[in-house]
Design an enzyme around this catalytic site. Structure first.
Site, PDB file in Angstrom:
ATOM      1  N   HIS A   1      77.543 -17.716  75.327  1.00 35.29           N
ATOM      2  CA  HIS A   1      76.616 -17.057  76.240  1.00 35.29           C
ATOM      3  C   HIS A   1      75.183 -17.198  75.719  1.00 35.29           C
ATOM      4  CE1 HIS A   1      79.923 -14.213  78.003  1.00 35.29           C
ATOM      5  NE2 HIS A   1      80.214 -15.500  78.117  1.00 35.29           N
TER       6      HIS A   1
ATOM      7  N   GLU B   1      72.777 -15.005  75.628  1.00 38.08           N
ATOM      8  CA  GLU B   1      72.367 -13.864  74.792  1.00 38.08           C
ATOM      9  C   GLU B   1      72.999 -13.969  73.399  1.00 38.08           C
ATOM     10  OE1 GLU B   1      74.049 -13.889  77.632  1.00 38.08           O
ATOM     11  OE2 GLU B   1      73.659 -12.115  78.846  1.00 38.08           O
TER      12      GLU B   1
ATOM     13  N   CYS C   1      77.377  -9.683  79.740  1.00 35.42           N
ATOM     14  CA  CYS C   1      78.784  -9.288  79.862  1.00 35.42           C
ATOM     15  C   CYS C   1      79.019  -7.898  79.283  1.00 35.42           C
ATOM     16  CB  CYS C   1      79.695 -10.329  79.221  1.00 35.42           C
ATOM     17  SG  CYS C   1      79.393 -10.673  77.493  1.00 35.42           S
TER      18      CYS C   1
ATOM     19  N   CYS D   1      78.095  -9.165  75.043  1.00 36.54           N
ATOM     20  CA  CYS D   1      76.650  -9.295  74.837  1.00 36.54           C
ATOM     21  C   CYS D   1      75.953  -7.942  74.949  1.00 36.54           C
ATOM     22  CB  CYS D   1      76.059 -10.291  75.825  1.00 36.54           C
ATOM     23  SG  CYS D   1      76.544 -11.992  75.470  1.00 36.54           S
TER      24      CYS D   1
HETATM   25 ZN   LIG Z   1      78.006 -12.390  77.100  1.00 37.81          ZN
END
Ligand SMILES: [Zn+2]
Length: 120
Positions: A49, A51, A76, A88
């Protein structure tokens, strides 16, 4: 957020077994010292991801207290990741980022505003 959108366009789609398309995601971190960093989904490793890339891969040992984060997609939520992966949103809270701006809510039913609610 415009910078986050630029980063989002660099997303590297990962090969997936579920047939779904990887979302395009960009993130920008503005640190109190004025430095600005960006990341996109899959930038350093397939499926990571944006982040996660920004907080864990690029800033693991840096103090991020007081930073501002911009993410093009809702980060998420807890319980949306397969254990032992941390979401995240949990990473954002643990890093003491003081403010986060989210481009759009994640329509994925596993997230569905739970990420935003957790951050609030
Ligand atoms: Zn995430």
């Amino acid at each position: 957020m415009e910078l986050a959108i630029e980063a989002m366009r660099r997303t590297v789609a990962e090969p997936r077994k579920d047939g779904k398309t990887s979302p395009l995601v960009g993130a920008v971190l503005c640190k109190p010292d004025g430095t600005v960093e960006t990341a996109c989904r899959g930038e350093l490793r397939h499926g990571d991801h944006a982040e996660f890339t920004l907080l864990e891969r690029k800033n693991r040992s840096n103090k991020l207290d007081g930073s501002i984060l911009f993410a093009t997609l809702e980060p998420c939520a807890p319980d949306s990741r397969h254990p032992p992966k941390m979401s995240c949103t949990e990473r954002i809270i643990l890093s003491r980022i003081k403010e986060i701006w989210v481009g759009i809510e994640d329509p994925d039913p596993k997230v569905d505003r739970k990420g935003i609610k957790y951050l609030q």
